[in-house]
Motif scaffolding. Sequence first.
Motif, mmCIF file in Angstrom:
data_model
loop_
_atom_site.group_PDB
_atom_site.id
_atom_site.type_symbol
_atom_site.label_atom_id
_atom_site.label_comp_id
_atom_site.label_asym_id
_atom_site.label_seq_id
_atom_site.Cartn_x
_atom_site.Cartn_y
_atom_site.Cartn_z
ATOM 1 N N ARG A 33 0.830 -1.211 0.000
ATOM 2 C CA ARG A 33 0.000 0.000 0.000
ATOM 3 C C ARG A 33 0.861 1.256 0.000
ATOM 4 N NH1 ARG A 33 -2.520 2.699 4.399
ATOM 5 N NH2 ARG A 33 -1.891 1.000 5.796
ATOM 6 N N PHE A 34 1.948 1.244 0.754
ATOM 7 C CA PHE A 34 2.850 2.396 0.798
ATOM 8 C C PHE A 34 3.524 2.620 -0.550
ATOM 9 C CE2 PHE A 34 7.458 3.341 1.401
ATOM 10 C CZ PHE A 34 7.332 4.715 1.586
ATOM 11 N N LEU A 35 4.053 1.557 -1.151
ATOM 12 C CA LEU A 35 4.750 1.711 -2.432
ATOM 13 C C LEU A 35 3.783 2.079 -3.551
ATOM 14 C CD1 LEU A 35 7.275 -1.281 -2.289
ATOM 15 C CD2 LEU A 35 7.699 1.133 -1.799
ATOM 16 N N THR A 36 2.568 1.536 -3.515
ATOM 17 C CA THR A 36 1.592 1.858 -4.555
ATOM 18 C C THR A 36 1.206 3.323 -4.525
ATOM 19 O OG1 THR A 36 0.719 -0.402 -4.464
ATOM 20 C CG2 THR A 36 -0.687 1.281 -5.463
ATOM 21 N N GLY A 37 1.117 3.893 -3.334
ATOM 22 C CA GLY A 37 0.663 5.278 -3.219
ATOM 23 C C GLY A 37 1.759 6.324 -3.227
ATOM 24 N N TYR A 38 2.997 5.919 -2.868
ATOM 25 C CA TYR A 38 4.010 6.954 -2.650
ATOM 26 C C TYR A 38 5.341 6.678 -3.340
ATOM 27 C CZ TYR A 38 0.709 8.267 0.977
ATOM 28 O OH TYR A 38 -0.423 8.640 1.641
ATOM 29 N N CYS A 39 5.522 5.513 -3.922
ATOM 30 C CA CYS A 39 6.803 5.214 -4.568
ATOM 31 C C CYS A 39 6.958 6.066 -5.826
ATOM 32 C CB CYS A 39 6.891 3.731 -4.903
ATOM 33 S SG CYS A 39 8.514 3.233 -5.534
ATOM 34 N N PRO A 40 8.091 6.724 -6.031
ATOM 35 C CA PRO A 40 8.299 7.525 -7.244
ATOM 36 C C PRO A 40 8.279 6.652 -8.490
ATOM 37 C CG PRO A 40 9.921 8.073 -5.545
ATOM 38 C CD PRO A 40 9.209 6.832 -5.091
ATOM 39 N N ALA A 41 8.130 7.294 -9.636
ATOM 40 C CA ALA A 41 8.067 6.566 -10.902
ATOM 41 C C ALA A 41 9.360 5.807 -11.176
ATOM 42 C CB ALA A 41 7.767 7.536 -12.043
ATOM 43 N N GLY A 42 10.454 6.278 -10.635
ATOM 44 C CA GLY A 42 11.737 5.619 -10.864
ATOM 45 C C GLY A 42 11.945 4.345 -10.062
ATOM 46 N N GLY A 43 11.015 4.006 -9.168
ATOM 47 C CA GLY A 43 11.123 2.779 -8.403
ATOM 48 C C GLY A 43 11.546 3.008 -6.971
ATOM 49 N N VAL A 44 11.772 1.899 -6.240
ATOM 50 C CA VAL A 44 12.116 1.976 -4.818
ATOM 51 C C VAL A 44 13.410 2.741 -4.604
ATOM 52 C CG1 VAL A 44 12.631 0.589 -2.772
ATOM 53 C CG2 VAL A 44 10.885 -0.183 -4.374
ATOM 54 N N GLY A 45 14.333 2.616 -5.533
ATOM 55 C CA GLY A 45 15.619 3.298 -5.378
ATOM 56 C C GLY A 45 15.522 4.797 -5.336
#
Length: 437
Positions: free
Chosen positions: A159-171
């Motif tokens: 849920r966190f990554l889906t809503g707030y992860c930048p387009a460039g990915g987790v890095g």
Amino acid sequence: MLLIALFFSLFAKKEEIMTGPARASKRVVLSGPLAEYAPGLAAKLGRRGFLPLSVEHQLRLLAHLSRWMQARGLEVGMLTDARVDEFLVERRATYTALYSRRALRPLLEHLGGLGVLPVEEPPPATPTDLAVAGFEQYLLTERGLLPKTAAAQAARIRRFLTGYCPAGGVGQLTTVEVTQALRDEGRDHAVSSVKRLGYTIKTFLRYAFLTGLIDRDLTGATVPVKSHQPSLLPIGISREQTAALLAACDRDTVVGRRDYAVILLLARLGLRAIEVARLQLTDIDWHHGEIIVRGKSHRDEGMPLPAEVGQALVDYLMRSRPTDAPELRTVFVAARAPRRRMDRVTVSSMIARTCQRAGIEPVGAHLLRHSLGEDMIRAEVPLPAIAQVLRHHDPLTTANYARVDVERLRSLAVPWPTSASSTISTTSTAWPTGGAR
């Protein structure tokens, strides 16, 4: 004579289980591609403890699905997830029960175990999927969490990554996204929910830094969330309430003997609910009078088995535990179908029901563990010995139990100063000239 009577009663019970599904299947008209799988499903459900009427309901569901497939010219190998969804949509329009995937689970599990369902390729994994899957595996293997706990934390991270992860990915994560996620969570969620999310994000950021998903440590961005709560004593229940719980178990019934043994393990040995649920048949060493407790973080520790607890276990195993589920190796098995091991939630629910029968306020299973700690404190058992019994690995956890002996704590309290003793000399407390007060 008693052993002979017990043998014939068990034989009659097994015969009823085997013949019940057969009788049910004769009342259901079967046709189509699934008809040949009906006897095997009926026998499997019977072995798992389903009553004949429940088996009949499952067979009628199978018959409906089989007719639906026959009308569309579908074979078993064509029953994909999409086809199942189509069938459920049609069944919901004409039936009032058994129209969900949960209702179809026994049938689909049976067909899947036979290897006749089509093998569907999963969708391509996204970078988020890979990151979440790696994090969940890390929680299971490195942190030793339970599968349900690891899955819950993985869901929060998804849920966190889906809503707030930048387009460039987790890095490309920064402190901005982490802080914003916690602030948004606090707008419409309780403090406890924000604390759980913050703790999970911090664990994920540590994992991502250690595995190279990110090149910097962002754990400092997860500011601790504090909720001001009063300091509560680890108060358990009284000995009289524990005795009332045990007396509320009807040991002339199958469920009563099981519940009695479970409560004794909680109250006499201080086991946690999940530890009772994990107890295996091979964990009991009857010769040496010991049991192996499978505790937190995959720690297995031996404990002595008191005679009272051992007798209750023998009574349950010999007279109540189902004998038609040899694949289940846990000591305690759920009474309702399907045959399955008890879990932590089942143990806690059982304690709550027993409290109602005993006429006391419902309590959690963990309070029985607190009660054992309090009894040892009152008996002046040293804290290291209490830590060994309760299997605490942090001395501060055991130290909390020292606070429950209120009478002995009063002897350490400093008397409140009276008016005479609180008179302070003006010369000794005079402020220096020009000094700041």
